[in-house]
Scaffold this active site. Structure first.
Site, PDB file in Angstrom:
ATOM      1  N   ALA A 143       0.634  -1.172   0.095  1.00 42.00           N
ATOM      2  CA  ALA A 143       0.208   0.076  -0.265  1.00 42.00           C
ATOM      3  C   ALA A 143       1.220   1.384  -0.214  1.00 42.00           C
ATOM      4  O   ALA A 143       2.535   1.107   0.872  1.00 42.00           O
ATOM      5  CB  ALA A 143      -0.958  -0.004   0.902  1.00 42.00           C
ATOM      6  N   LYS A 144       0.464   2.175  -0.377  1.00 43.95           N
ATOM      7  CA  LYS A 144       1.194   3.892   0.151  1.00 43.95           C
ATOM      8  C   LYS A 144       0.063   4.994   0.204  1.00 43.95           C
ATOM      9  O   LYS A 144      -0.575   4.686  -0.965  1.00 43.95           O
ATOM     10  CB  LYS A 144       1.824   4.071  -1.294  1.00 43.95           C
ATOM     11  CG  LYS A 144       2.974   4.675  -1.500  1.00 43.95           C
ATOM     12  CD  LYS A 144       4.239   3.809  -0.016  1.00 43.95           C
ATOM     13  CE  LYS A 144       5.466   4.968  -0.590  1.00 43.95           C
ATOM     14  NZ  LYS A 144       7.103   4.452   0.019  1.00 43.95           N
TER      15      LYS A 144
END
Ligand code: NAD
Length: 424
Positions: A113-114
């Site tokens: 994720a980011k």
């Protein structure tokens, strides 16, 4: 620090298309099933939020932020939050995909994720940053959580910002939830050893690469670009291990000494003056020369895209360990491979940071904190295994360590995705 202008060098290809192309190439190499390939090419979830934040003059300003979860087949999402004016959705999508591969490569039970907020923290007061962080956390709170997605620091986000994220999420739930975020200060559930984890992990994989080359560590020469968290601790730890640090640089310039730099004294000089420049224990040099310095190991630990098709033919190191994210351009990668230089790719060489973030999350969930020695031992085990698996794949397919690392990671994520099957 932004990756988006990688597109300029890749023709019309932007950073997200580049990330997808890397997957396509590895998919062919490992014979990835077409449906799974299509599945892994897309992010699972993309959240765009508008974030109103109160400014010091009493007005409020609107910011745009993102949280992207690329793949959650192996566990909750994991990845940093970036505060930068150049953040784009495509950049965040690419970074989320790369986190999926990095977590899989070191075999920690996280997906990728980011997050990012388009803002310029350098022009904001501490109070404005806190307001922005707390409201952004609230907006993304519908998809984050210790079992769902666990943010961390990235460009221009600090342990203090992680503390605000933890506090905001905890206040909303009515009790302390330290496991919602990593990279926190130790006093509120951060982990011992996190500050040096990236550098330590990088050193462990360099140790392995040296062994694979039949080289001894004692006296092996090292040049390091960047003298911040990753670069400075790499210099310190590697010097303690017996490596000879012969050149280092920061944004102001560099210093070199082929007989070995006294790293302890250099760190003291850096803290005193704010730069490595002016250190009397070596000759003045510049950033360009540090990259091309005669040495066994080159550690780019500053910026992206510093090794290009132009300077790759002049790199004299035998091993390049990418402590930084994305320091080597794709064309340069091919040149270094053809020249027999082993490049330890970023998803391997700097994975020590996310690995100790994983240990932080485990300690938070158990409310049981480990000694630093135990953390370092477990980190070493994970990094060593990831190196060996990467090396084995690279040899098997006759490809670079970068492609080898992708083979390990993509196969692992594909297997988990396939085993879980399609719901409903
Ligand atoms: P940092 O801000 O602590 O340090 C960056 C260093 O680079 C500073 O010494 C700065 O002077 C130097 N620098 C800037 N411009 C330069 C230039 N033109 N030439 C030479 N040096 C220059 O950042 P960091 O946390 O050490 O991160 C460095 C790299 O490592 C980044 O690519 C980051 O994404 C990557 N990384 C860091 C971590 C971590 O845990 N810190 C984890 C994974 C990846």
């Amino acid at each position: 620090m932004t990756t988006q202008d990688l597109s300029a060098v890749q023709g019309q290809e932007n950073v997200w298309q580049m990330a997808q192309r890397q997957l396509d190439e590895v998919g062919m190499l490992i014979g990835l099933n077409e449906s799974l390939h299509g599945f892994l090419r897309q992010p699972k979830r993309v959240l765009e939020v508008s974030v109103p934040a109160r400014m010091d003059d009493g007005s409020f300003r609107m910011f745009t932020g993102y949280r992207v979860q690329h793949n959650l087949s192996r566990g909750p999402g994991k990845g940093g939050i970036r505060f930068h004016p150049d953040v784009t959705l495509d950049e965040v999508k690419a970074l989320a995909m790369w986190m999926t591969w990095k977590c899989a490569l070191v075999n920690i039970p996280f997906g990728g994720a980011k997050g990012g907020v388009i803002c310029n923290p350098k022009e904001m007061s501490l109070q404005e940053l806190e307001n922005l962080t707390r409201r952004f956390t609230t907006e993304i709170s519908i998809i984050i959580g210790p079992e769902k997605d666990i943010p961390a620091p990235d460009v221009y986000t600090t342990p203090q910002i992680m503390a605000w994220i933890m506090d905001t999420f905890s206040m909303q739930h009515g009790y302390s939830i330290p496991g919602v975020v990593t990279g926190k200060p130790v006093s509120i559930g951060g982990s011992a050893g996190r500050d040096k984890a990236t550098a330590r992990g990088c050193m462990y994989v360099v140790d392995e690469a040296m062994e694979a080359h039949g080289r001894t560590i004692e006296g092996a020469t090292v040049a390091i670009q960047g003298f911040g968290n990753a670069g400075m601790y790499a210099a310190q730890l590697m010097a303690e291990q017996g490596y000879k640090i012969v050149a280092v640089s920061d944004s102001h310039g560099g210093v070199a000494n082929e007989h070995g730099i006294d790293v302890k004294r250099l760190i003291a000089h850096k803290f005193e003056t704010g730069s490595v420049v002016g250190f009397t224990g070596g000759e003045r040099t510049d950033n360009k020369e540090v990259l091309e310095f005669e040495c066994d190991v080159l550690v780019p630990a500053a910026l992206e895209k510093v090794i290009t098709a132009e300077n790759a033919p002049r790199i004299r190191a035998k091993i390049v360990a990418e402590a930084a994210n994305g320091p080597t351009m794709p064309d340069a990668d091919d040149i270094l491979f053809d020249r027999g230089i082993m490049v330890l790719p970023d998803i391997l060489a700097n994975a020590g940071g996310v690995t100790v973030s994983y240990f932080e999350w485990v300690q938070d969930l158990q409310a049981n904190f480990w000694e630093e020695d135990e953390i370092n031992d477990q980190l070493k085990r994970k990094m060593t295994r990831a190196f060996r698996e990467t090396y084995e794949q690279a040899k098997r397919h006759g490809v670079s360590m970068r492609k080898g690392a992708y083979c390990v990671a993509v196969a692992r994520v594909a297997e988990a995705t396939k085993l879980r099957g399609l719901y409903p």
